[in-house]
Design an enzyme around this catalytic site. Structure first.
Site, PDB file in Angstrom:
ATOM      1  CD1 TRP A 320      -5.619  -2.177   6.360  1.00  0.00           C
ATOM      2  CD2 TRP A 320      -6.623  -0.714   5.100  1.00  0.00           C
ATOM      3  NE1 TRP A 320      -4.806  -1.042   6.468  1.00  0.00           N
ATOM      4  CE2 TRP A 320      -5.621   0.269   5.926  1.00  0.00           C
ATOM      5  CE3 TRP A 320      -7.612  -0.101   4.238  1.00  0.00           C
ATOM      6  CZ2 TRP A 320      -5.341   1.349   5.755  1.00  0.00           C
ATOM      7  CZ3 TRP A 320      -7.207   1.371   4.132  1.00  0.00           C
ATOM      8  CH2 TRP A 320      -6.288   2.245   4.920  1.00  0.00           C
ATOM      9  CG  HIS A 321     -11.045   0.435   3.303  1.00  0.00           C
ATOM     10  ND1 HIS A 321     -10.300  -0.291   2.503  1.00  0.00           N
ATOM     11  CD2 HIS A 321     -10.919   1.927   2.957  1.00  0.00           C
ATOM     12  CE1 HIS A 321      -9.811   0.444   1.412  1.00  0.00           C
ATOM     13  NE2 HIS A 321      -9.997   1.797   1.852  1.00  0.00           N
ATOM     14  N   GLY A 322     -12.383  -1.580   7.147  1.00  0.00           N
ATOM     15  CA  GLY A 322     -13.319  -1.815   8.097  1.00  0.00           C
ATOM     16  C   GLY A 322     -13.888  -3.202   8.640  1.00  0.00           C
TER      17      GLY A 322
END
Length: 475
Positions: A320-322
């Site tokens: 989700w962060h990247g």
């Protein structure tokens, strides 16, 4: 437009607040929506259309769920709505990553086969998509209110205080506040103080230690000294940058009459990775628990299934962060330790040794999180083991300023004693009267002095430094 810019502080915010408080109650959501859209469009007008389209799609999918004739139809519409929202993330955030990874398995590149997908990532998309998904699932579960006005929902998704980097809010938690919320001098004062505390975290601490982290991660083969200094600097930079944004968002919310959930609770005093995730990015942890971990079965399917669920949630949380393998590996790192702590009972340890172990594990994970690529992270790890030499080069030593090192010490002290500092600021940061109804001089003057001092320091620092965006904008 970012909170730490002169445009926001001296143009947008004063103008919007004046307009907001002059607006009659029944039009406040519309004013909030218009202001939030202006705030977002300041970056790019075209991606505002994506935000609007996602919002309207989610709202009407929620209505179809609510008015479906039978449970199966409700489930179908919930699936369509969630798939549509996640499809936005898939196209704009992950298509290029998966295409690159897939072609890499066959020893080629997307360019060589004429399929390269390169698209600009819309700012804040991960946050407003997660808020949309939570609304759809809550509606399906019957947890969301039935009488949702379109303008209120659109204002909720676009709410500019938290639109770009959270906290991740749920409509069911704010529904009553959209119908009625209190505006008072006391609440506005608390919000303003909280906003400038967050701004100080960003400008005076995060930005001050950032050069040390950049020095370690931008070069190749950092020495033992530089690698450890850079990793520690990034550990502090990320926390004060992100928690500073959350403080500003919560403060702005209070200035508008909203009470948002807390997003951080002194995470660097945690004595286990389990405790760390109860204190770090709380809104994301709650979202992953309620909408991923529990639906996967949580800890109800036996020990082995629990470990698989923990690992799955953390890997997806990392992703989700990247869209990069560094985030996937960072998720594996945290997921593995969560499972190990559950298996061994380490999560319950309260010793000073547990604190040191947790800080070390978090720091090691942040190296992979910060690195541009896995090889870059391995280079920093090699430096931390002394494999690149013990002492930094003359060029690196020349760039390493005493000011940055001093601010690293200050930032570490603030992180360590933050609970005590928070109690001090809360004791002197409220306009609440005594039980007998009187106001003390300290309670009346303290907030104004604190806010004015912090604001003056941060504005002076802003005037002398170059623009520095918030780190979580990239996610």
């Amino acid at each position: 437009m970012v909170f730490s810019s002169e445009t926001f502080l001296f143009l947008f915010l004063p103008g919007f607040l004046a307009l907001y408080y002059l607006t009659p109650w029944r039009w406040k959501s519309l004013t909030l929506l218009a202001g939030s859209y202006v705030f977002y469009a300041w970056w790019r007008v075209d991606f505002l259309l994506l935000l609007v389209a996602t919002t309207v799609f989610t709202y009407y999918a929620g209505r179809r769920i609510r008015h479906a004739a039978d449970p199966q139809r409700r489930k179908v519409w919930m699936g369509i709505g969630v798939a549509g929202c996640l499809g936005v993330l898939g196209v704009f955030k992950y298509a290029g990553f998966f295409l690159d990874s897939l072609t890499g398995l066959f020893g080629t590149t997307p360019d060589q086969i004429g399929m390269h997908w390169q698209i600009l990532l819309p700012i804040g998309v991960s946050f407003y998509v997660f808020q949309s998904v939570s609304y759809l699932i809550d509606t399906y579960r019957g947890d969301a209110p039935d009488d949702v006005r379109l303008v209120d929902f659109m204002a909720f998704i676009a709410l500019f205080p938290q639109l770009i980097a959270g906290p991740i809010l749920r409509y069911k938690d704010l529904a009553d506040q959209f119908r009625h919320r209190t505006h008072s001098v006391e609440m506005f004062s608390e919000g303003m103080t909280r906003f400038f505390i967050g701004l100080a975290k960003k400008v005076l601490l995060a930005d001050a230690v950032a050069p040390v982290a950049d020095l370690a991660f931008s070069g190749s083969d950092p020495s033992l000294t530089l690698a450890w200094l850079g990793a520690a600097a990034y550990m502090l930079q990320l926390y004060f940058d992100f928690s500073g944004y959350s403080d500003m968002a919560i403060g702005l919310g209070k200035m508008l009459g909203f009470r948002f959930i807390e997003n951080f609770d002194a995470p660097y005093i945690s004595r286990s990775i389990t405790e760390f995730w109860r204190r770090w990015h709380i809104s994301l942890s709650v979202w992953l628990r309620d909408y991923l971990y529990i639906p996967l079965g949580g800890n109800r399917g036996g020990t082995g299934r629990t470990y698989v669920n923990l690992m799955t949630v953390m890997v997806l949380g990392g992703l989700w962060h990247g869209a990069a393998w560094t985030y996937v590996l960072w998720g594996f790192w945290h997921g593995g330790w969560l499972a190990l702590e559950r298996a061994t009972g380490l999560a319950k340890s309260r010793t000073p040794l547990a604190l040191g172990r947790t800080l070390l594990l978090v720091l090691i994970g942040w190296v992979m999180f910060r690195a541009v690529s896995v090889p870059d992270a391995l280079s920093v790890y090699a430096g931390m083991l002394g494999l690149n030499g013990l002492h930094m080069s003359a060029a690196a030593a020349f760039e390493l300023t005493g000011e940055s090192l001093a601010f690293m010490v200050i930032a570490a002290m603030v992180a360590a004693f933050e609970p005590n500092l928070r109690r001090l600021s809360s004791d002197g940061g409220s306009l609440a009267p005594r039980p007998d109804g009187t106001l003390t001089v300290a309670s009346a003057v303290g907030p104004a002095v604190l806010t004015t001092t912090i604001a003056a320091l941060t504005v002076l620092k802003l005037a002398e430094q170059s623009f520095s965006p918030f780190l979580y904008f990239q996610f």
